[in-house]
Design an enzyme around this catalytic site. Structure first.
Site, short mmCIF file in Angstrom:
data_model
loop_
_atom_site.label_atom_id
_atom_site.label_comp_id
_atom_site.label_asym_id
_atom_site.label_seq_id
_atom_site.Cartn_x
_atom_site.Cartn_y
_atom_site.Cartn_z
CE LYS A 610 -3.55 -0.65 -0.39
NZ LYS A 610 -4.23 -1.07 -1.66
N GLY A 612 2.48 2.13 -3.23
CA GLY A 612 2.67 2.48 -4.63
C GLY A 612 3.58 1.53 -5.38
CB THR A 613 5.14 -1.72 -4.51
OG1 THR A 613 3.95 -2.35 -4.02
CG2 THR A 613 5.96 -1.20 -3.34
#
Length: 878
Positions: A610, A612-613
């Site tokens: 959670k 932005g990977t």
């Protein structure tokens, strides 16, 4: 007063000659007292020349003046009643000093935890306590003079710690050309006499120090080196442990006197117990006494059991060219020796590994030896090699391997060879490690194999690092060499001369293997039992040496029982740690040629979740040289190999998620698994398999990450998240329901960024790790991707400003396609949630305050810029 006056008048009347005569008498009296101590008191410790090993348990009498360890004073006791961690603090001269490395080698072989520090001159000591509990149970000084000459502040600090926590000290004094021939050890009633050549070493059988060591024999002849130090003292605190004669005494016609070369300080002088060695660990008996000293000074907390389990495998039965095989007399000698060894080693049985194809492949005499061996078939244990002694890793079809095994099985059935041990060994250890899955599957299918052994895990050398592991239901035990190989068949032709073999056995590597390993599986070959029968010679001589110098209890167990014993002693070894086969030439040689390390990823995007990977994963995939893994049916774009059950499927399973490499050298494989970041095991596992990989982590405000995870769980209908508010979750008490506590942990724990990042830095250099500002990735992805390309060192770079576009409907950046269209993440990504309540914001700002401060320090140390969100948080927390 009258008596005093008379004495004064008498002294005034003494002539010079009378005064000198009285002084002479005083000196002679002193000489006689010293002679009485040396020749009468210490002579009692010298064993008789004909004394055998015997049972000396009755001689192990602890002196009444022995100072007890002060376990009841100060400090916070643990659940087991101890007040120190079972860790040895080793002060070395330098990182590469020989003695320091030898000390560490013994500790590692015995699996004792330790910490090394460079000996401080006037520098600070390492922290000795943690919350009123001692961090070390023993102190070892490579050079005892560094302890003696320590500055007063640190010396007082260390001595106070040792007294209060009952911690002992082991020290070594190694003389050099600048050492005084005789001197008093500063601050101690102990005298040193240095640069001596010693011989005929013996042990004090009444020393309370001895546990494993048996003290009845004499090591005859000169000791290695002419730079020994002996200790002398009349103080009752000192007890001799090792004694020896000087080489020069008898050569000049003087009576040989025993001098103390290892001394035990009982702690009567200053409350600290010590053991001092007058030389290094080059002398084998010093290693044995050192192990006992560690056990004694730690009250047996760091000690080795007296039980040793030994299994002798004889590989290559029936294999070997003419002239190297066993004849009738050799087979008879094998059985006779087995019966002889059983008198001292309960259940001792040679374990014979056979390849049936080569039966009757020798001379007529050797073929008769084959026949006699099979007539004794029930006298030995048997295990299968491959039928034709083939290397399994060369065959990629399980059915071919199974066919070869079936031929060997038919041979066993035809000749009534028992094969019920559930044990097998592959020729040259091929396919065992690195793992060849086809071998494991065929073994289980044909033979029902449950145990094997190898010398290759994790590496052949150093031998002290060899470990066992469990894979695919088969226990893999560490195997040891014993100095015998297929070509060592004649005593006089032993490499380096016969004395090298004897040195290996008598206190050398073979003896130390038995001493420091509770379980030893030795690899030998059929050729070692023909001709000069070096195998029989070696193990009979080893047994005699072990019984002479130790109290070890040798015994043998069948392989399956041995595996149960091993993993009961070392349960953590069950979990393998897969290494990169291309980092070890031996491993690469016994790894399938159809496999290549180019199939491993060079980049890991490790999370956390959670942050932005997934967006970064999409952007990386837009680069023509960056190739991601195939998707998983269970976990979509993530493989989740290093952190969970998939890891036990092995590296073959992992490699199947990546395409076969093309001829293009610019191919750059990567994978993204966001739960690697906060996993306790992922960093170590990844570094073992991918030591040269680059690591990228994406960090956002940990409070926002926690809230996003909570909302993610609600979106996936997590009943706990649906039942409780976010504030209820993050503020739940220790008495809250278990499922609520689990959700709380998954919300909060990944945000301990500094702690998790430190774990990765333990295994990777900071230059291999890039911390991406998640906020910048969200608002300025093209600029971030420019930095990522530079970090990866890509040969071909692309302009992300031209291939990314902001999608106002989605609210984030997407891939720009032809015609102005965009390709964005799936619907579940990039969701917008209601704002976090103010109470939760206040709570989390305070909760993560110290974590964020530690992160800022860590990033500064790494030389990486602070993310924009972190700067804001640090400003708001002032």
């Amino acid at each position: 007063m009258l008596c005093v006056a008379r004495v004064r008048r008498l002294l005034r009347q003494l002539t010079l000659q009378t005064s000198l005569f009285l002084l002479f008498l005083l000196c002679m009296l002193s000489v006689f007292v010293s002679a009485y101590f040396l020749y009468t008191v210490k002579r009692e410790l010298e064993p008789s020349a004909g004394g055998g090993p015997g049972n000396c348990d009755d001689d192990y009498v602890v002196p009444s003046r022995l100072l007890p360890f002060r376990d009841e004073v100060g400090g916070a006791p643990a659940a087991d009643g101890t007040r120190t961690e079972p860790v040895v603090l080793v002060f070395v001269e330098s990182q590469y000093s020989q003695l320091g490395q030898e000390i560490v080698a013994v500790l590692e072989s015995a699996r004792f935890r330790y910490q090394t520090e460079i000996s401080p001159g006037k520098g600070d000591m390492p922290t000795l306590t943690d919350r009123d509990r001692g961090r070390f149970a023993l102190i070892v000084y490579e050079n005892i003079l560094k302890y003696v000459n320590m500055d007063a502040w640190n010396r007082e600090l260390l001595d106070k710690y040792c007294v209060e926590y009952g911690v002992g000290i082991i020290g070594f004094f190694k003389a050099n050309e600048n050492s005084l021939l005789s001197a008093q050890l500063k601050g101690f009633p102990l005298f040193l006499h240095s640069n001596l050549g010693l011989k005929d070493c013996t042990l004090n059988p009444k020393s309370p120090l001895l546990h494993i060591t048996r003290g009845r024999e004499v090591v005859s002849g000169p000791l290695p080196g002419d730079d020994w130090t002996v200790f002398q003292s009349n103080h009752s605190t000192y007890e001799p442990v090792l004694l020896a004669k000087t080489q020069s005494a008898e050569s000049v016609g003087l009576r040989a006197v025993l001098h103390t070369s290892v001394v035990q300080d009982l702690g009567l002088h200053d409350g600290i117990q010590r053991v001092l060695f007058g030389h290094n660990l080059a002398f084998w008996l010093h290693k044995l006494v050192f192990v006992d000293a560690v056990a004694f000074l730690t009250a047996k907390r760091l000690s080795l059991s007296l039980d040793r389990y030994v299994l002798v495998d004889i590989d290559d039965i029936f294999v070997g060219k003419e002239g190297t095989r066993m004849k009738v007399s050799d087979v008879k000698a094998l059985l006779e020796t087995q019966n002889e060894l059983r008198a001292s080693i309960p259940n001792f049985t040679f374990n014979l590994g056979f390849s049936g194809k080569f039966f009757h492949a020798g001379t007529d005499e050797e073929d008769l030896g084959d026949d006699l061996l099979l007539s004794y078939v029930n006298e030995f244990w048997w295990f299968p090699h491959m039928w034709s002694h083939m290397q399994p890793h060369r065959f990629h079809n399980q059915s071919v391997l199974a066919e070869q095994m079936l031929l060997n099985r038919h041979f066993a059935e035809e000749h009534s060879v028992p094969t019920n041990l559930g044990y097998a060994v592959a020729p040259h250890h091929s396919g065992v490690y690195p793992v060849h899955e086809q071998l494991y599957d065929a073994w289980k299918k044909v033979w029902g194999i449950k145990v094997t052994s190898t010398e290759e895990y994790p590496h052949l050398k150093p031998a002290r690092y060899r470990r066992g592991f469990v894979h695919s239901g088969i226990s893999v035990l560490p195997r040891q060499t014993c100095g015998l190989f297929t070509h060592t068949i004649f005593y006089k032709d032993y490499p380096g001369g016969p004395q090298e073999l004897d040195k290996l056995i008598d206190g050398g590597e073979l003896f130390l293997t038995v001493l420091l390993n509770p379980i030893s599986i030795f690899m030998t070959h059929m050729s070692n039992y023909g001709n000069d029968r070096l195998g029989l010679y070696t193990f009979k001589k080893l047994l005699h040496f072990v019984q002479t110098w130790t109290h070890l209890r040798l015994q043998t167990l069948p392989p399956l029982h041995l595996a149960h014993k091993y993993f009961s002693l070392f349960p953590s070894d069950r979990e393998p740690l897969w290494q990169n086969p291309c980092e070890d030439k031996r491993h690469k040689d016994i790894w399938s040629k159809e496999k290549t390390c180019d199939r491993f990823p060079k980049l890991l995007v490790v999370g956390p979740q959670k942050t932005g990977t997934t967006a970064l994963y999409l952007f990386l995939g837009m680069h023509p040289d960056l190739i991601s893994n195939y998707p998983s049916k269970e976990t979509f774009e993530e493989i989740q190999f290093f952190n969970g059950h998939n890891y036990h499927r092995g590296i073959d399973w992992y490699m199947e998620y990546f395409p076969l490499p093309s001829n293009t050298s610019s191919d750059y494989y990567f994978e993204k698994s966001a739960n690697y970041f906060d996993s306790e095991v992922a960093a170590a596992r990844a570094a073992a398999l991918l030591p040269k990989a680059k690591i990228i982590t994406v960090l956002i405000n940990p409070a926002e990450r926690a809230y996003a995870w909570y909302q993610h769980q609600r979106a996936h209908d997590d009943p706990v998240a649906l039942k409780y508010s976010f504030h209820d979750v993050i503020t739940a008490s220790h008495s809250a329901p278990v499922k609520l506590r689990i959700l709380q942990s998954r919300c909060l724990a990944p945000g301990w960024y500094a702690a998790h990042l430190e774990r990765w830095l333990t295994h990777y250099h900071s230059s291999q790790i890039m911390v991406v500002d998640g906020q910048m990735l969200k608002t300025e992805p093209a600029s971030v991707m420019d930095k990522v390309q530079k970090f990866l060192g890509l040969v071909n770079t692309i302009n992300y400003h031209k291939i990314l576009a902001f999608d106002p409907k989605k609210g984030f950046w997407c891939q720009l396609l032809e015609g102005g269209k965009t390709k964005c993440l799936r619907k579940s990504k990039g969701k917008r949630y209601s704002d976090m309540d103010s109470e939760s914001q206040v709570f989390l700002r305070e909760y993560y305050r110290d974590h964020n401060i530690e992160l800022s320090k860590l990033l500064y140390r790494m030389g990486q810029p602070l993310p924009s969100w972190l700067k804001d948080e640090l400003l708001n927390s002032r």
